[in-house]
Scaffold this motif. Structure first.
Motif, short mmCIF file in Angstrom:
data_model
loop_
_atom_site.label_atom_id
_atom_site.label_comp_id
_atom_site.label_asym_id
_atom_site.label_seq_id
_atom_site.Cartn_x
_atom_site.Cartn_y
_atom_site.Cartn_z
N GLU A 6 0.83 -1.20 0.00
CA GLU A 6 0.00 0.00 0.00
C GLU A 6 0.86 1.25 0.00
N SER A 8 3.93 1.53 -1.14
CA SER A 8 4.56 1.62 -2.45
C SER A 8 3.59 2.17 -3.49
N ALA A 9 2.35 1.69 -3.45
CA ALA A 9 1.34 2.17 -4.39
C ALA A 9 1.05 3.64 -4.16
N ALA A 10 0.93 4.03 -2.89
CA ALA A 10 0.68 5.44 -2.58
C ALA A 10 1.86 6.30 -3.01
N ARG A 12 3.90 5.83 -5.50
CA ARG A 12 3.92 6.00 -6.96
C ARG A 12 2.93 7.07 -7.40
N GLU A 13 1.85 7.25 -6.67
CA GLU A 13 0.82 8.23 -7.03
C GLU A 13 1.10 9.62 -6.44
N GLU A 14 2.12 9.74 -5.64
CA GLU A 14 2.44 10.97 -4.94
C GLU A 14 3.33 11.86 -5.80
N THR A 15 3.02 13.14 -5.88
CA THR A 15 3.91 14.08 -6.57
C THR A 15 5.10 14.39 -5.67
N GLN A 18 3.98 16.62 -2.87
CA GLN A 18 3.23 15.89 -1.85
C GLN A 18 4.16 15.05 -0.97
N ARG A 19 5.15 14.44 -1.60
CA ARG A 19 6.11 13.63 -0.85
C ARG A 19 6.89 14.50 0.13
N ARG A 164 11.49 6.62 1.25
CA ARG A 164 10.43 7.38 0.57
C ARG A 164 10.46 8.79 1.05
#
Length: 164
Positions: A6, A8-10, A12-15, A18-19, A164
């Motif tokens: 979860e 890792s998936a989040a 990948r969708e994070e700019t 946002q990170r 991350r």
């Protein structure tokens, strides 16, 4: 789906923005927890110096107390500095630098807190048990901090824990 999957998936969708925002927020939350502990310790150490039993303490106990105060002061400074950095550089596009500096300060602040806590344990156990008992318990406390706060996370990091 596991928590790691979860995350890792989040991720990948994070700019990037946002990170960075998430990283700053997570770091500041972690520091709030550490700061509360170090502030209580600092207050205790300051109050101890004005008590009758402290006046009767040995030179060894006074030196250990001073070491604990110095490292607690250092921990307060280092653990609160990231909030000051964030506030001083707010909305200036400096989040990567804030995170880099704050991470180093947090690690050194936690190391300072570990020394202050160990010195405090030594001070208290010396008053109760005497030198040898105090030394054994304080070494155990120091090892506990070293293992839980530094060695285990570093071991995980070296084994390839995700960044991350």
């Amino acid at each position: 789906m596991t928590a790691e999957t979860e995350d890792s998936a989040a991720a990948r969708e994070e700019t990037e923005h946002q990170r960075l925002t998430r990283n700053v927020n997570e770091l500041l939350q972690e520091l709030r927890v550490a700061q509360a502990g170090v502030q209580f310790l600092f207050g205790f150490l300051l109050a101890v110096a004005f008590t009758e039993p402290y006046a009767r303490g040995t030179t060894f106990q006074h030196v250990v107390h001073l070491i604990a105060v110095i490292f607690a002061t250092t921990a307060v400074a280092m653990l609160s500095a990231p909030a000051a950095w964030h506030r001083m550089l707010f909305r200036r596009g400096e989040r990567p630098k804030i995170i880099e500096v704050a991470n180093r300060l947090a690690i050194w602040g936690m190391a300072s807190l570990a020394v202050a806590m160990t010195a405090t344990v030594l001070l208290l156990t010396d008053a109760v048990l005497g030198n040898w008992g105090a030394i054994v318990i304080s070494v155990c406390a120091a090892l506990l901090f070293l293992v839980l706060w530094f060695l285990l996370p570093l071991r995980h990091r070296r084994r390839g824990g995700a960044a991350r």
